[in-house]
Design an enzyme around this catalytic site. Structure first.
Site, PDB file in Angstrom:
ATOM      1  N   GLY A 226       0.735  -1.412   0.051  1.00  0.00           N
ATOM      2  CA  GLY A 226      -0.042   0.011   0.000  1.00  0.00           C
ATOM      3  C   GLY A 226       0.604   1.148  -0.063  1.00  0.00           C
ATOM      4  O   GLY A 226       0.123   2.474  -0.206  1.00  0.00           O
ATOM      5  N   PRO A 261       4.989  -4.818  -0.612  1.00  0.00           N
ATOM      6  CA  PRO A 261       4.779  -3.714  -1.490  1.00  0.00           C
ATOM      7  C   PRO A 261       4.824  -4.141  -3.161  1.00  0.00           C
ATOM      8  O   PRO A 261       5.408  -5.012  -3.277  1.00  0.00           O
ATOM      9  CB  PRO A 261       6.120  -2.943  -1.369  1.00  0.00           C
ATOM     10  CG  PRO A 261       6.954  -4.122  -1.066  1.00  0.00           C
ATOM     11  CD  PRO A 261       6.228  -4.935  -0.343  1.00  0.00           C
ATOM     12  N   GLY A 262       3.616  -3.520  -3.694  1.00  0.00           N
ATOM     13  CA  GLY A 262       3.789  -3.650  -5.216  1.00  0.00           C
ATOM     14  C   GLY A 262       4.012  -2.414  -6.006  1.00  0.00           C
ATOM     15  O   GLY A 262       5.162  -2.252  -6.412  1.00  0.00           O
ATOM     16  N   ARG A 263       3.104  -1.489  -5.895  1.00  0.00           N
ATOM     17  CA  ARG A 263       3.375  -0.178  -6.566  1.00  0.00           C
ATOM     18  C   ARG A 263       4.625   0.433  -6.026  1.00  0.00           C
ATOM     19  O   ARG A 263       5.359   0.981  -6.975  1.00  0.00           O
ATOM     20  CB  ARG A 263       2.040   0.582  -6.272  1.00  0.00           C
ATOM     21  CG  ARG A 263       1.800   1.825  -7.096  1.00  0.00           C
ATOM     22  CD  ARG A 263       0.724   2.767  -6.462  1.00  0.00           C
ATOM     23  NE  ARG A 263      -0.265   2.119  -5.935  1.00  0.00           N
ATOM     24  CZ  ARG A 263      -1.290   2.040  -6.739  1.00  0.00           C
ATOM     25  NH1 ARG A 263      -1.407   2.483  -7.914  1.00  0.00           N
ATOM     26  NH2 ARG A 263      -2.345   1.425  -6.290  1.00  0.00           N
ATOM     27  N   TYR A 303      -9.863   4.234 -12.981  1.00  0.00           N
ATOM     28  CA  TYR A 303      -9.411   5.163 -11.556  1.00  0.00           C
ATOM     29  C   TYR A 303      -9.755   6.580 -11.962  1.00  0.00           C
ATOM     30  O   TYR A 303      -9.576   7.220 -10.795  1.00  0.00           O
ATOM     31  CB  TYR A 303      -8.796   4.811 -10.721  1.00  0.00           C
ATOM     32  CG  TYR A 303      -8.266   3.311 -10.616  1.00  0.00           C
ATOM     33  CD1 TYR A 303      -9.222   2.346  -9.896  1.00  0.00           C
ATOM     34  CD2 TYR A 303      -7.182   2.707 -11.104  1.00  0.00           C
ATOM     35  CE1 TYR A 303      -8.890   1.178  -9.701  1.00  0.00           C
ATOM     36  CE2 TYR A 303      -6.861   1.229 -11.071  1.00  0.00           C
ATOM     37  CZ  TYR A 303      -7.809   0.275 -10.182  1.00  0.00           C
ATOM     38  OH  TYR A 303      -7.454  -0.815 -10.082  1.00  0.00           O
ATOM     39  N   CYS A 328     -13.091   1.470 -28.870  1.00  0.00           N
ATOM     40  CA  CYS A 328     -14.265   1.981 -28.899  1.00  0.00           C
ATOM     41  C   CYS A 328     -15.252   2.083 -27.524  1.00  0.00           C
ATOM     42  O   CYS A 328     -16.228   1.385 -27.471  1.00  0.00           O
ATOM     43  CB  CYS A 328     -15.290   1.207 -30.067  1.00  0.00           C
ATOM     44  SG  CYS A 328     -15.339  -0.536 -29.437  1.00  0.00           S
ATOM     45  N   GLU A 329     -14.502   3.131 -26.706  1.00  0.00           N
ATOM     46  CA  GLU A 329     -15.173   3.359 -25.731  1.00  0.00           C
ATOM     47  C   GLU A 329     -14.645   4.974 -25.192  1.00  0.00           C
ATOM     48  O   GLU A 329     -13.571   5.259 -25.434  1.00  0.00           O
ATOM     49  CB  GLU A 329     -14.454   2.558 -24.545  1.00  0.00           C
ATOM     50  CG  GLU A 329     -14.714   0.936 -24.545  1.00  0.00           C
ATOM     51  CD  GLU A 329     -15.723   0.597 -23.809  1.00  0.00           C
ATOM     52  OE1 GLU A 329     -16.390   1.143 -23.067  1.00  0.00           O
ATOM     53  OE2 GLU A 329     -15.874  -0.698 -23.989  1.00  0.00           O
ATOM     54  N   TYR A 357       0.419  -2.038 -12.113  1.00  0.00           N
ATOM     55  CA  TYR A 357      -0.859  -2.194 -12.546  1.00  0.00           C
ATOM     56  C   TYR A 357      -1.074  -1.613 -13.905  1.00  0.00           C
ATOM     57  O   TYR A 357      -2.381  -1.054 -14.019  1.00  0.00           O
ATOM     58  CB  TYR A 357      -1.737  -1.690 -11.547  1.00  0.00           C
ATOM     59  CG  TYR A 357      -1.645  -2.021 -10.135  1.00  0.00           C
ATOM     60  CD1 TYR A 357      -2.055  -3.312  -9.662  1.00  0.00           C
ATOM     61  CD2 TYR A 357      -0.835  -1.531  -9.319  1.00  0.00           C
ATOM     62  CE1 TYR A 357      -1.863  -3.768  -8.387  1.00  0.00           C
ATOM     63  CE2 TYR A 357      -0.793  -1.707  -7.849  1.00  0.00           C
ATOM     64  CZ  TYR A 357      -0.832  -3.040  -7.533  1.00  0.00           C
ATOM     65  OH  TYR A 357      -0.760  -3.491  -6.363  1.00  0.00           O
TER      66      TYR A 357
HETATM   67  N1  LLP Z   1      -1.176  -7.043  -0.444  1.00  0.00           N
HETATM   68  C1  LLP Z   1      -2.274  -7.065  -0.618  1.00  0.00           C
HETATM   69  C2  LLP Z   1      -3.300  -7.958   0.166  1.00  0.00           C
HETATM   70  C3  LLP Z   1      -3.033  -6.243  -1.596  1.00  0.00           C
HETATM   71  O1  LLP Z   1      -4.173  -6.681  -1.930  1.00  0.00           O
HETATM   72  C4  LLP Z   1      -2.204  -5.563  -2.369  1.00  0.00           C
HETATM   73  C5  LLP Z   1      -2.984  -4.766  -3.663  1.00  0.00           C
HETATM   74  C6  LLP Z   1      -0.892  -5.421  -2.194  1.00  0.00           C
HETATM   75  C7  LLP Z   1      -0.474  -5.952  -1.001  1.00  0.00           C
HETATM   76  C8  LLP Z   1      -0.113  -4.403  -2.883  1.00  0.00           C
HETATM   77  O2  LLP Z   1      -0.288  -3.184  -2.881  1.00  0.00           O
HETATM   78  P1  LLP Z   1       0.315  -1.937  -3.316  1.00  0.00           P
HETATM   79  O3  LLP Z   1       1.766  -2.122  -2.447  1.00  0.00           O
HETATM   80  O4  LLP Z   1       0.678  -2.319  -4.680  1.00  0.00           O
HETATM   81  O5  LLP Z   1      -0.353  -0.779  -3.081  1.00  0.00           O
HETATM   82  N2  LLP Z   1      -5.098  -1.941  -9.519  1.00  0.00           N
HETATM   83  C9  LLP Z   1      -4.960  -0.998  -8.531  1.00  0.00           C
HETATM   84  C10 LLP Z   1      -4.336  -1.207  -7.275  1.00  0.00           C
HETATM   85  C11 LLP Z   1      -5.005  -2.439  -6.882  1.00  0.00           C
HETATM   86  C12 LLP Z   1      -4.376  -2.994  -5.324  1.00  0.00           C
HETATM   87  C13 LLP Z   1      -4.737  -4.331  -4.992  1.00  0.00           C
HETATM   88  N3  LLP Z   1      -4.303  -5.057  -4.038  1.00  0.00           N
HETATM   89  C14 LLP Z   1      -4.357   0.453  -9.128  1.00  0.00           C
HETATM   90  O6  LLP Z   1      -4.104   0.290 -10.263  1.00  0.00           O
HETATM   91  O7  LLP Z   1      -4.140   1.398  -8.642  1.00  0.00           O
END
Ligand code: LLP
Length: 402
Positions: A226, A261-263, A303, A328-329, A357
Site C-alpha cells: 500500500g 509492496p507492489g506499486r 480510476y 471504441c469506448e 498495474y
Molecule cells: N497486499 C495485498 C493483500 C493487496 O491486496 C495488495 C494490492 C498489495 C499487497 C499491494 O499493494 P500496493 O503496494 O501495490 O499498493 N489496480 C489498482 C491497485 C489494486 C491493489 C490491489 N491490492 C491500481 O491500479 O491502482
C-alpha cells in the site's frame, strides 16, 4: 536516468512498456535497509507487475512474493523466489489452488474468512499435510485512498473482524491440519499517509499480544502493501518512517515482519511508450489519437488515475489536448486536458509511472495484442515479453471454428 525513447521505439515498436530495472533494484534495497535491525521479508506483490523477469530480478536480491492466485504462485516459483518466502492471499481460493499451494509447501496461506479456513483444513486433511496459515484482519480503518483500492473497512470484502479472527486462531490451533503462524492486514493501496497504517498496526499488534498470551505462536507479522508513490505531486509516505513505525509497534513481539509492496517497487520504474497516429479536432476540442489504448493501460479509465504524459523530443507551444486510444469506448483515454506541443504522425508520447498495474491489468479487448515489454539495466536494453500476435490471440479458439 536518461532513457532514449526514440531508439527504443524504433527498435521494439510501439506501444511498448519499458521498465528501469536499476530503479526497481534500488527501491527494494531502500526498503530492505529501512527494515534493518529486525527480521523481515519483503514479499513483492506480484500482481503489480507479474513479468517473470521483474520477479526474478527481485528474487535475486532476496525478495519473497505475495501472490493472489496459484498462477502468481507458480510465476514466483518459476522466477526463483524461495518457496519459504511465498505467501498466498486473496478472498477466494479454489480447492485446486489450495491443493497446489500445499503441495508446493509455500510459507503460508493467508485466510480471509472462516469458510475459507474450513476449506484449507479439508484439503490439508485430504493431503495429510499441515497448512501454515495467517488470518487477514480487517481493522476497520479508513485508508483515505480511492474507494476502489481501499480495503480496510468492514464495508469491504477483505479480511475478518477482530473477534472472528480470534475464533479462527483458536480453532486453527486445535486443528490437526492447520498451523496458525502469521497475522496479516492490508488496508488499501496508494496510501500517502502513515497514520491509518499506524492505527491498523497497533490494533493488529495488540491482537498478536493477546494471541501469544494464549499460546498461539505468531511468528510472521504481515503489514500488507500500500505504500503510495508520486504520480503527480503527491506528498507520500517516507519509507524509513514507515519501517520505524512498524518496528516500534512490534518491538516486544519477536516476529518476522512481512511487507507486501507492489506499486512502491515498480510504478515509477515504468514507461508506456505510444505513437501518435494523428490529431483530430472536434469543435473546440483537440484529440491526440495514439496507438496505445485502455486495454494496454487501464488505470486512467478505471480510476481516473493521473499519469504524466510527455512528448518525446518535441518542443514548441503547448496547448491542451485529450490523449485517447483507438478502442471504441469514450473511457479510452490516457489523459484529459494535457498540455502538449503540436504533434504529427509517428511522434512519440511517453506515459509515466506505468510500471505498476499497467501491463498486469491489460487485456485483449478489441482483439488488440498485448504489447511487448522491455527492461533497461545499466546501458543495456532487452526484451522481457514479446508482443502478442494475432495468432497468439486466436490460438485457443481456432480449432473450434466450424
Ligand atoms: N497486499 C495485498 C493483500 C493487496 O491486496 C495488495 C494490492 C498489495 C499487497 C499491494 O499493494 P500496493 O503496494 O501495490 O499498493 N489496480 C489498482 C491497485 C489494486 C491493489 C490491489 N491490492 C491500481 O491500479 O491502482
Amino acid at each position: 536516468m536518461n532513457i532514449d525513447f526514440s531508439s527504443l521505439g524504433a527498435k521494439y515498436g510501439t506501444p511498448l512498456y519499458i521498465y528501469d530495472f536499476d530503479y526497481i533494484q534500488n527501491r527494494y534495497l531502500e526498503l530492505k535497509e529501512a527494515f534493518s535491525g529486525q527480521k523481515n521479508i519483503i514479499n513483492y506483490a506480484v500482481k503489480a507487475n507479474s513479468n517473470l523477469s521483474v520477479i526474478s530480478l527481485l528474487a535475486t536480491q532476496g525478495a519473497g512474493a505475495d501472490c493472489v492466485s496459484i498462477g502468481e504462485v507458480k510465476r514466483a516459483v518459476m522466477a526463483g523466489v524461495s518457496k519459504y518466502k511465498i505467501i498466498f492471499s486473496g478472498v477466494g481460493k479454489s480447492d485446486d489452488e489450495i491443493r497446489e499451494a500445499l503441495n508446493l509447501d509455500i510459507l503460508l496461506i493467508n485466510l480471509e474468512s472462516e469458510e475459507e479456513m474450513k476449506r484449507v483444513e479439508a484439503v490439508a486433511s485430504q493431503l495429510g499435510k499441515i497448512a501454515r496459515i495467517s488470518v487477514r484482519v480487517n481493522p476497520n480503518i479508513d485508508a483515505k485512498t480511492h474507494p476502489y483500492i481501499s480495503t480496510g473497512l468492514h464495508d469491504n470484502k477483505f479480511g475478518v473482524e477482530i473477534d472472528m479472527a480470534k475464533r479462527m486462531y483458536i480453532y486453527a490451533k486445535k486443528s490437526q491440519f492447520l498451523n496458525p503462524v502469521g497475522i496479516h492486514f492490508h488496508i488499501g493501496s496508494q496510501l500517502t499517509e502513515l497514520e491509518p497504517i499506524s492505527e491498523a498496526c497497533e490494533i493488529v499488534a495488540d491482537l498478536t499480544k493477546t494471541l501469544k498470551a494464549i499460546e498461539i505462536d505468531i511468528k510472521f507479522f504481515d503489514v500488507g502493501g500500500g505504500i503510495g508513490v508520486v504520480y503527480q505531486d503527491e506528498v507520500t509516505i517516507n519509507v524509513q518512517d514507515y519501517a520505524d513505525m512498524i518496528k516500534n509497534a512490534t518491538k516486544n513481539l519477536d516476529v518476522t515482519i512481512l511487507c507486501e509492496p507492489g506499486r512502491y517497487m515498480v510504478a515509477n520504474s515504468g514507461y508506456f511508450l505510444t505513437k501518435v497516429l494523428y490529431e483530430k479536432k472536434s469543435g473546440k476540442k483537440r484529440f491526440v489519437i495514439v496507438d496505445g489504448a485502455m486495454n494496454d493501460l487501464l488505470r486512467p479509465s478505471l480510476y481516473d488515475a493521473y499519469h504524466k504524459i510527455e512528448a518525446v523530443g518535441k518542443t514548441g507551444e503547448d496547448f491542451l489536448a485529450d490523449v485517447v486510444g483507438p478502442v471504441c469506448e469514450s473511457g479510452d483515454f490516457f489523459g484529459k486536458d494535457i498540455s502538449l506541443p503540436k504533434l504529427e504522425h509517428n511522434d512519440l508520447l511517453v506515459v509515466k509511472s506505468a510500471g505498476a498495474y499497467g501491463f498486469s491489468m491489460s487485456s485483449n479487448y478489441n482483439t488488440r495484442g498485448r504489447v511487448a515489454e522491455v527492461a533497461i539495466q545499466g546501458q543495456m536494453d532487452r526484451i522481457i515479453r514479446k508482443r502478442e500476435t494475432f495468432e497468439d490471440m486466436i490460438a485457443l479458439e481456432k480449432e473450434f471454428l466450424v
